[in-house]
Design a protein around this motif. Structure first.
Motif, PDB file in Angstrom:
ATOM      1  N   ASP A   1      -6.513  -7.955 -13.461  1.00 36.36           N
ATOM      2  CA  ASP A   1      -5.888  -6.690 -13.054  1.00 36.36           C
ATOM      3  C   ASP A   1      -5.399  -5.959 -14.296  1.00 36.36           C
ATOM      4  O   ASP A   1      -5.589  -6.413 -15.426  1.00 36.36           O
ATOM      5  N   ALA A   2      -4.779  -4.808 -14.073  1.00 36.06           N
ATOM      6  CA  ALA A   2      -4.273  -4.009 -15.193  1.00 36.06           C
ATOM      7  C   ALA A   2      -2.775  -4.118 -15.354  1.00 36.06           C
ATOM      8  O   ALA A   2      -2.226  -3.705 -16.375  1.00 36.06           O
ATOM      9  N   CYS A   3      -2.106  -4.678 -14.354  1.00 37.70           N
ATOM     10  CA  CYS A   3      -0.643  -4.656 -14.351  1.00 37.70           C
ATOM     11  C   CYS A   3      -0.006  -5.986 -14.741  1.00 37.70           C
ATOM     12  O   CYS A   3       1.184  -6.035 -15.057  1.00 37.70           O
TER      13      CYS A   3
ATOM     14  N   SER B   1      -2.017   0.016 -11.728  1.00 37.89           N
ATOM     15  CA  SER B   1      -3.144  -0.179 -10.814  1.00 37.89           C
ATOM     16  C   SER B   1      -3.883   1.132 -10.592  1.00 37.89           C
ATOM     17  O   SER B   1      -5.120   1.157 -10.500  1.00 37.89           O
ATOM     18  N   GLY B   2      -3.133   2.245 -10.512  1.00 40.26           N
ATOM     19  CA  GLY B   2      -3.784   3.544 -10.405  1.00 40.26           C
ATOM     20  C   GLY B   2      -4.644   3.848 -11.622  1.00 40.26           C
ATOM     21  O   GLY B   2      -5.755   4.383 -11.505  1.00 40.26           O
ATOM     22  N   LEU B   3      -4.153   3.499 -12.807  1.00 43.87           N
ATOM     23  CA  LEU B   3      -4.948   3.674 -14.026  1.00 43.87           C
ATOM     24  C   LEU B   3      -6.233   2.853 -13.966  1.00 43.87           C
ATOM     25  O   LEU B   3      -7.280   3.279 -14.464  1.00 43.87           O
ATOM     26  N   LEU B   4      -6.156   1.667 -13.351  1.00 43.29           N
ATOM     27  CA  LEU B   4      -7.339   0.819 -13.258  1.00 43.29           C
ATOM     28  C   LEU B   4      -8.430   1.510 -12.438  1.00 43.29           C
ATOM     29  O   LEU B   4      -9.612   1.471 -12.810  1.00 43.29           O
TER      30      LEU B   4
ATOM     31  N   LEU C   1       0.790  -1.219   0.000  1.00 45.22           N
ATOM     32  CA  LEU C   1       0.000   0.000   0.000  1.00 45.22           C
ATOM     33  C   LEU C   1       0.830   1.282   0.000  1.00 45.22           C
ATOM     34  O   LEU C   1       0.503   2.235  -0.724  1.00 45.22           O
ATOM     35  N   PRO C   2       1.916   1.395   0.781  1.00 41.32           N
ATOM     36  CA  PRO C   2       2.680   2.652   0.783  1.00 41.32           C
ATOM     37  C   PRO C   2       3.252   3.043  -0.584  1.00 41.32           C
ATOM     38  O   PRO C   2       3.590   4.208  -0.794  1.00 41.32           O
ATOM     39  N   GLN C   3       3.344   2.087  -1.517  1.00 40.26           N
ATOM     40  CA  GLN C   3       3.883   2.407  -2.828  1.00 40.26           C
ATOM     41  C   GLN C   3       2.884   3.163  -3.693  1.00 40.26           C
ATOM     42  O   GLN C   3       3.257   3.768  -4.697  1.00 40.26           O
ATOM     43  N   TYR C   4       1.610   3.091  -3.333  1.00 35.19           N
ATOM     44  CA  TYR C   4       0.601   3.853  -4.067  1.00 35.19           C
ATOM     45  C   TYR C   4       0.717   5.339  -3.709  1.00 35.19           C
ATOM     46  O   TYR C   4       1.345   5.711  -2.726  1.00 35.19           O
ATOM     47  N   GLY C   5       0.083   6.191  -4.518  1.00 40.08           N
ATOM     48  CA  GLY C   5       0.071   7.616  -4.232  1.00 40.08           C
ATOM     49  C   GLY C   5      -0.651   7.933  -2.942  1.00 40.08           C
ATOM     50  O   GLY C   5      -1.381   7.099  -2.380  1.00 40.08           O
TER      51      GLY C   5
END
Length: 413
Positions: free
Chosen positions: A300-302, A251-254, A182-186
Motif C-alpha cells: 500500500d501507500a500509507c 491511499s487517494g494518491l495511490l 469507506l466514508p473517510q475517503y472523498g
C-alpha cells in the motif's frame, strides 16, 4: 487560505533550515568548502557505542547519511527489511511528486449544454469527477452555486456525473478491521448510488429543481461548455498525508498514481485495478529512480499493511532523492512535522533537547506487535544536514520511542 498557511508554518519556524539546503546536488560540489566534505567521526562513534549497549538492537534498523558531505555516517542493519509503518508515506509521496510534479492539480469541472430561459436550463448538466481525496459532499455547494450564478433554477434535461474511474476502495488484505473505512475517503471514491444521491441532495438544497430519475451517470457531451472548475493542488493532499499522517490521503494518491502512470487505464472500458497499478508504479520508482534492488515488499501507500517491508537504507535513499530535487525538497520541508511542535510529531520529544530540531515522518503500528519508525532530517552538530531512518519492530512502542529520541539527541548534540 488559512489551512494552507497552517501547513506551511512549520517550515518557517524550523531552525534547522538553511538557505543552501535545497540546492541541486549536481551543483553542490562546486560550492563545498573542505569542511563540508568531512563526516563527523565523533558522531559515528557515539552512535556505534549507543547501539552496542542496547539490548534491543536486534529489533533496530538504522541509517544516517550526511547530505552536506554526500557521505554515509553510520549504519546498523540498514539493509534489513522491516515494517515501515507510516514512513511508507515518504516513499509513496516522493514517488507521486516524481510522476505528477508539484504542480499537479485535481480538476473537478462543471459543464452545461443547452439554453437558459427564465431560470430553466433546456439541456443537461454534467459534473466531471476527479480523484480529489479531499472533496466531500458539502463541497458540491461550489458547483450548485455556480449554476445559480448563471440563473439556473431548474434543469429540464439530465444531471450527469462523469467519473474518471470505476473502482471503490476496499481494505488491503493485511489491514486491520476499521483501519480505513469507506466514508473517510472523498466523495468520488464512494459507490455510484451514493454519489448520485449526494449530487441530487446538493441540487435540492440549492433550490434547483430536477427529478431524481434524471440524475445519473454519463459523459461530457460534444459541444458542452465549461461553467465552473475547482482545482486542488497535490501539495494539499501531501500536506495531510505527511503532516497529519492521513491514511486516506495516501491511499487517494495511490489511485492517482495508478491512473496517471497508466494513461490508457482511463480510456479502458474496465478501469479497475487502479490501486494495484499504483503499487506497481511505486515498485518501479524504487527500482528505477532509487536504484534499489533489495527485497522490498510494498502492499500500500500509507503503511497500514503489517506485511510491508523496506530497509532503513531505502528510506534514506528516498530522502536523498528529494534533497537533490529542489521542488520535491521544498514540498517535504513544508509539510513534514516537527518534533514536539506539530502534526503527528506533536507529542514526541516535547521535553527533549531535540524538540523543534527534528523534521521527520513518524510511523506506528501496534500489530502484530509493536512497530515504531521515524525518518527525516536534522541539522548535525557540525552544521551539516543529515538524513536518517530509524526502524523499530517487535518491541514495545514505549521502549522504541526513547531509543528514537536518544538517537536524535546524539545526532544534534
Amino acid at each position: 487560505m488559512f489551512h494552507r498557511l497552517f501547513l506551511y508554518l512549520p517550515a518557517l519556524l524550523l531552525t534547522l533550515t538553511s538557505c543552501s539546503s535545497g540546492k541541486n546536488q549536481h551543483n553542490k560540489n562546486n560550492l563545498q568548502s573542505p569542511a563540508d566534505t568531512v563526516v563527523d567521526e565523533a558522531l559515528r562513534q557515539q552512535l556505534a557505542d549507543y547501539v552496542e549497549q542496547k539490548r534491543q538492537a536486534d529489533h533496530l534498523g538504522l541509517y544516517i547519511y550526511d547530505l552536506t558531505a554526500d557521505k554515509p555516517v553510520f549504519g546498523y542493519r540498514e539493509q534489513a527489511p522491516m515494517p515501515p509503518a507510516s514512513c511508507m508515506k515518504l516513499i509513496s509521496g516522493v514517488a507521486a511528486l516524481h510522476l505528477l510534479t508539484d504542480k499537479y492539480l485535481y480538476r473537478t469541472t462543471l459543464y452545461v449544454k443547452g439554453r437558459i430561459r427564465n431560470g430553466v436550463l433546456q439541456g443537461d448538466v454534467v459534473l466531471q469527477g476527479s480523484l480529489d481525496p479531499q472533496l466531500y459532499a458539502p463541497d458540491l455547494a461550489m458547483f450548485t452555486n455556480a449554476l445559480k450564478r448563471h440563473c439556473i433554477l431548474e434543469v429540464e434535461g439530465n444531471v450527469l456525473f462523469s467519473p474518471v474511474h470505476d473502482e471503490v476502495p476496499t481494505p488491503e488484505q493485511h489491514w486491520g478491521p476499521g483501519d480505513v473505512v469507506l466514508p473517510q475517503y472523498g466523495l468520488f471514491y464512494q459507490p455510484r448510488p451514493i454519489i448520485l444521491r449526494q449530487l441530487h441532495n446538493a441540487l435540492q438544497r440549492a433550490g434547483i429543481r430536477v427529478s431524481a430519475e434524471r440524475v445519473g451517470i454519463g459523459t461530457v457531451p460534444h459541444g458542452a461548455r465549461r461553467l465552473f472548475r475547482f482545482n486542488r493542488q497535490v501539495g494539499l493532499v501531501l500536506g495531510r498525508a505527511w503532516h497529519n499522517s492521513s491514511n486516506t490521503q495516501s491511499s487517494g494518491l495511490l489511485y492517482t498514481l495508478g491512473l496517471e502512470s497508466s494513461p490508457s487505464a482511463s480510456a479502458s472500458p474496465d478501469r479497475h485495478d487502479l490501486r494495484q497499478r499504483g503499487v506497481d508504479y511505486i515498485h518501479r520508482f524504487v527500482r528505477e529512480q532509487l536504484d534499489s534492488t533489495g527485497t522490498n515488499v510494498i502492499h500500500d501507500a500509507c503503511g497500514l499493511c503489517s506485511e510491508n517491508r523496506v530497509t532503513a537504507e531505502l528510506l534514506v535513499k528516498t530522502l536523498r532523492y528529494a534533497y537533490q530535487r529542489p521542488q520535491i525538497f521544498r514540498m517535504m520541508r513544508a509539510h513534514l512535522p516537527i518534533s514536539g511542535t506539530s502534526g503527528s510529531f506533536l507529542h514526541m520529544m516535547e521535553r527533549s533537547t531535540a524538540r523543534g530540531k527534528i523534521q521527520a515522518k513518524t510511523g506506528t503500528l501496534t500489530r502484530p506487535y509493536g512497530i515504531s519508525t521515524l525518518s527525516g532530517f536534522c541539522r548535525g552538530r557540525n552544521g551539516h544536514l543529515l538524513a536518517f531512518a530509524i526502524l523499530n519492530s517487535q518491541m514495545s512502542i514505549l521502549d522504541a520511542r526513547p531509543i528514537q529520541q536518544r538517537l536524535c539527541e546524539i545526532m544534534i548534540q
